[in-house]
Scaffold this motif. Structure first.
Motif, mmCIF file in Angstrom:
data_model
loop_
_atom_site.group_PDB
_atom_site.id
_atom_site.type_symbol
_atom_site.label_atom_id
_atom_site.label_comp_id
_atom_site.label_asym_id
_atom_site.label_seq_id
_atom_site.Cartn_x
_atom_site.Cartn_y
_atom_site.Cartn_z
ATOM 1 N N CYS A 163 0.844 -1.207 0.000
ATOM 2 C CA CYS A 163 0.000 0.000 0.000
ATOM 3 C C CYS A 163 0.874 1.251 0.000
ATOM 4 C CB CYS A 163 -0.902 0.029 1.228
ATOM 5 S SG CYS A 163 -2.090 -1.307 1.295
ATOM 6 N N LEU A 164 1.873 1.230 0.903
ATOM 7 C CA LEU A 164 2.672 2.441 1.090
ATOM 8 C C LEU A 164 3.512 2.772 -0.139
ATOM 9 C CD1 LEU A 164 3.778 2.172 4.801
ATOM 10 C CD2 LEU A 164 2.359 3.936 3.759
ATOM 11 N N GLU A 165 3.951 1.744 -0.822
ATOM 12 C CA GLU A 165 4.757 1.949 -2.020
ATOM 13 C C GLU A 165 4.029 2.894 -2.976
ATOM 14 O OE1 GLU A 165 6.116 -1.181 -5.224
ATOM 15 O OE2 GLU A 165 6.444 -1.889 -3.181
ATOM 16 N N CYS A 166 2.739 2.653 -3.132
ATOM 17 C CA CYS A 166 1.937 3.475 -4.030
ATOM 18 C C CYS A 166 1.554 4.799 -3.373
ATOM 19 C CB CYS A 166 0.704 2.687 -4.432
ATOM 20 S SG CYS A 166 -0.260 3.471 -5.707
ATOM 21 N N HIS A 167 1.263 4.769 -2.085
ATOM 22 C CA HIS A 167 0.865 5.995 -1.406
ATOM 23 C C HIS A 167 2.011 7.010 -1.347
ATOM 24 C CE1 HIS A 167 -3.236 5.579 0.562
ATOM 25 N NE2 HIS A 167 -3.158 4.635 -0.346
ATOM 26 N N ARG A 168 3.236 6.518 -1.449
ATOM 27 C CA ARG A 168 4.372 7.452 -1.462
ATOM 28 C C ARG A 168 4.546 8.076 -2.832
ATOM 29 N NH1 ARG A 168 7.432 3.273 2.053
ATOM 30 N NH2 ARG A 168 6.955 4.085 4.107
ATOM 31 N N HIS A 169 4.164 7.333 -3.881
ATOM 32 C CA HIS A 169 4.336 7.853 -5.241
ATOM 33 C C HIS A 169 3.094 7.606 -6.081
ATOM 34 C CE1 HIS A 169 8.548 8.257 -4.220
ATOM 35 N NE2 HIS A 169 8.538 7.012 -3.817
ATOM 36 N N PRO A 170 1.972 8.192 -5.691
ATOM 37 C CA PRO A 170 0.750 7.893 -6.449
ATOM 38 C C PRO A 170 0.841 8.301 -7.908
ATOM 39 C CG PRO A 170 0.391 9.713 -4.937
ATOM 40 C CD PRO A 170 1.733 9.166 -4.625
ATOM 41 N N GLU A 171 1.690 9.298 -8.221
ATOM 42 C CA GLU A 171 1.761 9.762 -9.615
ATOM 43 C C GLU A 171 2.259 8.675 -10.566
ATOM 44 O OE1 GLU A 171 3.267 11.171 -7.093
ATOM 45 O OE2 GLU A 171 5.431 11.019 -7.376
ATOM 46 N N THR A 172 2.865 7.621 -10.003
ATOM 47 C CA THR A 172 3.322 6.561 -10.901
ATOM 48 C C THR A 172 2.184 5.613 -11.277
ATOM 49 O OG1 THR A 172 3.909 5.184 -9.028
ATOM 50 C CG2 THR A 172 5.652 6.556 -9.935
ATOM 51 N N LYS A 173 1.049 5.720 -10.596
ATOM 52 C CA LYS A 173 -0.028 4.756 -10.822
ATOM 53 C C LYS A 173 -1.326 5.365 -11.331
ATOM 54 C CE LYS A 173 2.206 1.215 -8.837
ATOM 55 N NZ LYS A 173 2.723 0.088 -9.582
ATOM 56 N N VAL A 174 -1.617 6.631 -10.982
ATOM 57 C CA VAL A 174 -2.926 7.163 -11.361
ATOM 58 C C VAL A 174 -3.033 7.204 -12.884
ATOM 59 C CG1 VAL A 174 -3.338 8.510 -9.289
ATOM 60 C CG2 VAL A 174 -2.123 9.548 -11.199
ATOM 61 N N ARG A 175 -4.244 6.972 -13.360
ATOM 62 C CA ARG A 175 -4.461 6.939 -14.806
ATOM 63 C C ARG A 175 -5.754 7.670 -15.124
ATOM 64 N NH1 ARG A 175 -5.510 0.794 -16.453
ATOM 65 N NH2 ARG A 175 -3.624 0.334 -15.296
ATOM 66 N N PRO A 176 -6.005 7.961 -16.397
ATOM 67 C CA PRO A 176 -7.245 8.654 -16.747
ATOM 68 C C PRO A 176 -8.467 7.874 -16.248
ATOM 69 C CG PRO A 176 -5.780 8.533 -18.634
ATOM 70 C CD PRO A 176 -5.148 7.717 -17.562
ATOM 71 N N LEU A 177 -9.486 8.632 -15.817
ATOM 72 C CA LEU A 177 -10.614 7.993 -15.147
ATOM 73 C C LEU A 177 -11.405 7.059 -16.060
ATOM 74 C CD1 LEU A 177 -11.895 10.895 -12.907
ATOM 75 C CD2 LEU A 177 -10.540 8.919 -12.259
ATOM 76 N N ASP A 178 -11.319 7.266 -17.380
ATOM 77 C CA ASP A 178 -12.069 6.355 -18.252
ATOM 78 C C ASP A 178 -11.265 5.093 -18.569
ATOM 79 O OD1 ASP A 178 -10.235 7.860 -19.611
ATOM 80 O OD2 ASP A 178 -11.366 7.929 -21.480
ATOM 81 N N LYS A 179 -10.103 4.963 -17.976
ATOM 82 C CA LYS A 179 -9.301 3.759 -18.222
ATOM 83 C C LYS A 179 -9.183 2.881 -16.980
ATOM 84 C CE LYS A 179 -7.979 4.866 -22.455
ATOM 85 N NZ LYS A 179 -9.210 5.585 -22.812
ATOM 86 N N ILE A 180 -9.982 3.208 -15.963
ATOM 87 C CA ILE A 180 -9.877 2.484 -14.699
ATOM 88 C C ILE A 180 -10.118 0.993 -14.881
ATOM 89 C CG2 ILE A 180 -10.937 2.226 -12.403
ATOM 90 C CD1 ILE A 180 -9.335 4.741 -12.712
ATOM 91 N N THR A 181 -11.140 0.646 -15.652
ATOM 92 C CA THR A 181 -11.476 -0.771 -15.787
ATOM 93 C C THR A 181 -10.863 -1.382 -17.047
ATOM 94 O OG1 THR A 181 -13.535 -0.143 -16.851
ATOM 95 C CG2 THR A 181 -13.617 -0.573 -14.493
ATOM 96 N N ASP A 182 -10.031 -0.608 -17.725
ATOM 97 C CA ASP A 182 -9.319 -1.146 -18.888
ATOM 98 C C ASP A 182 -7.997 -1.712 -18.385
ATOM 99 O OD1 ASP A 182 -8.031 -1.715 -21.173
ATOM 100 O OD2 ASP A 182 -8.177 0.271 -22.073
ATOM 101 N N LEU A 183 -8.011 -2.980 -18.038
ATOM 102 C CA LEU A 183 -6.868 -3.547 -17.322
ATOM 103 C C LEU A 183 -5.623 -3.641 -18.185
ATOM 104 C CD1 LEU A 183 -8.547 -6.351 -15.208
ATOM 105 C CD2 LEU A 183 -8.504 -3.917 -14.848
ATOM 106 N N ASN A 184 -5.773 -3.523 -19.490
ATOM 107 C CA ASN A 184 -4.609 -3.643 -20.356
ATOM 108 C C ASN A 184 -4.052 -2.296 -20.784
ATOM 109 O OD1 ASN A 184 -4.516 -6.532 -20.493
ATOM 110 N ND2 ASN A 184 -6.447 -6.373 -21.588
ATOM 111 N N TRP A 185 -4.588 -1.223 -20.217
ATOM 112 C CA TRP A 185 -4.100 0.104 -20.568
ATOM 113 C C TRP A 185 -2.671 0.285 -20.066
ATOM 114 C CZ3 TRP A 185 -2.423 4.402 -17.791
ATOM 115 C CH2 TRP A 185 -2.345 5.600 -18.519
ATOM 116 N N ARG A 186 -1.831 0.873 -20.920
ATOM 117 C CA ARG A 186 -0.470 1.199 -20.497
ATOM 118 C C ARG A 186 -0.207 2.659 -20.842
ATOM 119 N NH1 ARG A 186 -1.370 -2.752 -18.657
ATOM 120 N NH2 ARG A 186 -0.460 -4.815 -18.775
ATOM 121 N N PRO A 187 0.518 3.362 -19.984
ATOM 122 C CA PRO A 187 0.866 4.743 -20.352
ATOM 123 C C PRO A 187 1.790 4.737 -21.568
ATOM 124 C CG PRO A 187 2.050 4.063 -18.385
ATOM 125 C CD PRO A 187 1.088 2.968 -18.695
ATOM 126 N N GLU A 188 1.750 5.854 -22.313
ATOM 127 C CA GLU A 188 2.586 5.930 -23.513
ATOM 128 C C GLU A 188 4.063 5.742 -23.179
ATOM 129 O OE1 GLU A 188 1.789 9.545 -25.696
ATOM 130 O OE2 GLU A 188 -0.344 9.070 -25.518
#
Lengths: 217, 219
Positions: A163-188
């Motif tokens: 949990c903390l790994e992500c809570h320390r750096h949430p910017e590495t994980k947040v994604r556009p809200l319409d891609k939340i359930t698109d499990l295969n989405w990858r950032p460019e």
């Protein structure tokens, strides 16, 4: 006059030191390796009462996670769907299939299907689904590639360190809200992710709290 | 010392042999339930949703509301008005208050946000059968699962009152199941706005295009 102690006792202190070091190292390594959800939980794949395949429904057919888990955006708890949700299709599809007997019975009688819960944080952890999915954290971050799982298994440790790994750096994980359930989405790219993440963090006021009472209330 | 080393080696090997290895990097799966090393307060007596619980006669923790009751809950705000779930108002029933006549027009005013919400919810709940454009060619048609799927561009459906669409989403019709329990009323109305937009996209004429944009259309 013979010696009180035999000669080998000269080596005793060394033996004790070596022994303690060896045992200490082994115990430390054992605890480090085994006393973590990475060992105790990950890989857990219970036999479910109904052989429901996420790979078929979410992967192949492309149903959105929220077709069934309707409460995930509103509630701390991501609900298992009612059997009537299954029957929306299965009143036609595999209508008489023996694998779906329990579902049909449940829809008719209201008796719940005894699904086995796979992901379960301790009761003193107050995890909230809605706040995560509404702030750009995808299902896949904690549940793994569920859309490829024939049977759901515990893919990530869900430990406090996790949990903390992500809570320390949430910017590495947040994604556009319409891609939340698109499990295969990858950032460019990593840079694009960080740029989006920083902006989103600011705009959505992602707090990613790290104080104890954020999760332990 | 030799005996100690041998014993130590055997113990380490035995522990590793019995406990195995972590499965975290695609190391396969196990049927064995999770281990609780320090179970302290991991599992408490409190009720969690959707768990078995012997306290209630039907054995479930998430109890349904007693029959014939309606949760008061948060009101639904439409403009300046607030409606509660127990009220007989179009926004919850699709009927003109006090009658069983369908309301002609969507009681929720349309905004870009409502339309986007409708599009998103349509994609989640409706598109699997009715298809992304509403022509009934969803995934269930492609796999031959559903014998009949309504084409939302049919005249029969285009000419339905908004209230009737609401009623059909809420309670189902023919082969379609009830989506009332899965989609909150405000989302159902948003979906109806989006369905109307889909229908309009096939019924539109040149007159619907603003004067200044007509030139950009390909004849």
């Amino acid at each position: 006059m013979s010696a009180i102690f035999p000669k080998w006792t000269n080596r005793l202190p060394m033996m004790i030191i070596v022994g303690v070091l060896l045992v200490g190292t082994a115990v430390t390594a054992g605890v480090w390796y085994y006393f973590t959800p990475k060992y105790t939980r990950v890989g857990y794949q219970p036999i479910q009462p109904v052989p429901f395949s996420h790979a078929t429904h979410a992967g192949q057919l492309g149903l959105d996670c929220r077709y069934c888990h309707t409460g995930v955006e509103k509630s701390w708890f991501s609900n298992i769907p009612a059997a009537s949700t299954c029957m929306n299709c299965h009143n036609q599809v595999l209508k008489d299939d023996p694998r779906l007997t329990l579902v049909r019975e449940s829809a008719a009688s209201g008796k719940p299907i005894p699904w086995v819960q796979v992901h379960k944080v301790p009761d003193f952890v107050y995890f909230n689904h809605s706040v995560h999915v509404n702030r750009g954290i995808s299902c896949v971050e904690c549940h793994g590639p569920v859309d490829q799982m024939e049977e759901v298994y515990h893919a990530k440790p869900l430990s406090m360190a996790f949990c903390l790994e992500c809570h320390r750096h949430p910017e590495t994980k947040v994604r556009p809200l319409d891609k939340i359930t698109d499990l295969n989405w990858r950032p460019e790219s990593e840079a694009a992710q960080l740029e989006f993440g920083r902006r989103a963090r600011e705009e959505w006021r992602v707090e990613a709290l790290q104080n104890c009472s954020a999760c332990h209330r | 010392m030799r005996y100690f080393l041998v014993l130590f080696g055997i113990t380490v090997l035995a522990v590793m042999g019995i406990a195995g290895r972590r499965l975290d990097d695609g190391g396969g799966t196990t049927r064995k339930p999770p281990i609780y090393v320090f179970p302290d307060m991991d599992r408490q007596l409190k009720l969690r949703p959707q768990e078995p619980n012997a306290f209630f006669p039907n054995g479930v923790s998430s109890q349904l509301p007693p029959p014939g009751t309606i949760a008061r809950s948060e009101p639904l705000r439409v403009g300046d008005e607030a409606f509660y779930r127990y009220q007989d108002v179009p926004v919850f029933t699709g009927f003109v208050s006090g009658t069983t006549n369908f309301v002609e027009h969507n009681p929720i005013p349309v905004t870009a946000q409502v339309m986007q919400r409708g599009q998103e919810r349509y994609a989640i709940h409706c598109a699997p059968c009715h298809g992304a454009v509403g022509d009934g060619n969803g995934i269930t048609r492609k796999i031959g699962a559903m014998p009949v799927v309504g084409n939302l561009h049919e005249k029969r459906i285009v000419s339905m009152a908004d209230g009737e669409l609401f009623y059909v989403i809420t309670h189902g019709r023919n082969l379609m199941g009830a989506y009332g329990p899965n989609i909150p009323p405000e989302d159902r109305w948003a979906i109806i706005w989006y369905v109307r937009a889909l229908q309009r996209s096939r019924l539109g004429t040149l007159d619907d295009v603003p004067q200044e944009l007509r030139a950009s259309l390909n004849p």
